[in-house]
Design a protein around this motif. Sequence first.
Motif, mmCIF file in Angstrom:
data_model
loop_
_atom_site.group_PDB
_atom_site.id
_atom_site.type_symbol
_atom_site.label_atom_id
_atom_site.label_comp_id
_atom_site.label_asym_id
_atom_site.label_seq_id
_atom_site.Cartn_x
_atom_site.Cartn_y
_atom_site.Cartn_z
ATOM 1 N N UNK A 1 42.327 43.424 40.175
ATOM 2 C CA UNK A 1 41.398 42.862 41.146
ATOM 3 C C UNK A 1 41.841 41.479 41.592
ATOM 4 N N UNK A 2 42.355 40.664 40.673
ATOM 5 C CA UNK A 2 42.826 39.318 41.005
ATOM 6 C C UNK A 2 44.001 39.388 41.977
ATOM 7 N N UNK A 3 44.920 40.345 41.760
ATOM 8 C CA UNK A 3 46.060 40.469 42.664
ATOM 9 C C UNK A 3 45.606 40.860 44.068
ATOM 10 N N UNK A 4 44.571 41.714 44.188
ATOM 11 C CA UNK A 4 44.041 42.077 45.507
ATOM 12 C C UNK A 4 43.422 40.862 46.197
ATOM 13 N N UNK A 5 42.682 40.068 45.448
ATOM 14 C CA UNK A 5 42.004 38.903 46.022
ATOM 15 C C UNK A 5 43.014 37.835 46.414
ATOM 16 N N UNK B 1 45.986 38.073 47.500
ATOM 17 C CA UNK B 1 46.709 38.390 48.735
ATOM 18 C C UNK B 1 45.924 37.922 49.950
ATOM 19 N N UNK B 2 44.604 38.076 49.931
ATOM 20 C CA UNK B 2 43.778 37.754 51.089
ATOM 21 C C UNK B 2 43.287 36.315 51.112
ATOM 22 N N UNK B 3 43.337 35.612 49.989
ATOM 23 C CA UNK B 3 42.767 34.264 49.898
ATOM 24 C C UNK B 3 43.687 33.245 50.575
ATOM 25 N N UNK B 4 43.073 32.355 51.337
ATOM 26 C CA UNK B 4 43.807 31.249 51.951
ATOM 27 C C UNK B 4 43.155 29.955 51.477
ATOM 28 N N UNK B 5 43.959 29.055 51.004
ATOM 29 C CA UNK B 5 43.436 27.757 50.605
ATOM 30 C C UNK B 5 43.434 26.854 51.830
ATOM 31 N N UNK B 6 42.246 26.626 52.382
ATOM 32 C CA UNK B 6 42.113 25.792 53.569
ATOM 33 C C UNK B 6 41.691 24.391 53.168
ATOM 34 N N UNK B 7 42.358 23.420 53.733
ATOM 35 C CA UNK B 7 41.950 22.033 53.555
ATOM 36 C C UNK B 7 42.061 21.349 54.907
#
Length: 185
Positions: free
Chosen positions: A53-57, A59-65
């Motif tokens: 599940x962590x690997x799926x998340x 891939x889609x997560x972007x760290x925006x700052x």
Amino acid sequence: MAPFEALYDRRCRSPIGWFEVGEVALIGHEFVHEAIEKVRPIRERLKTTQSQQKSYVDVRRRDLEFEVHNWVYLKISPMKGVMRFGKKGKLSLYHILRRVGKVSYELELPNELASVHPDFHVSLLKKCVGDPTTIVPLKVMAIKKNLSYEEILVKILDRQVKKLRNKEVASVKVLWRNQLIEGST
């Protein structure tokens, strides 16, 4: 009746419920070792599932700052079909005043949105690419009540005729009054 029993028509055979109500069980070190051996594969399977599940998340997560004084778009209606702030599903451009936490920012909102809390989560913000100072103010464009405005021709920049099989199509590139050269059509 317990939820497990209601679903599967039998009692849950967890370490707590391995014996029947009237049954007396001897609790000793064999019982503890047996329970540990049954819990070990369960933990391994849970760990495997969590890593998938962590690997799926990831891939889609972007760290925006964002930086303070940047311009960002705010999605003011994050849920489909929900009306907030009098607009539906629109992205509006706002100025960042300060960073509130690791994932939230305070925005400079107009007076008509004074009743709205100015802090927003980073997931509701989108980076503004470009210079917002080049946006033509609506007051200059003289927008009518039906949200239309009249374009005035300034200059014809280019003409060309494209030949197709049976006909010729004329194209004219026009510079309009409220557009930059890049916005010519």
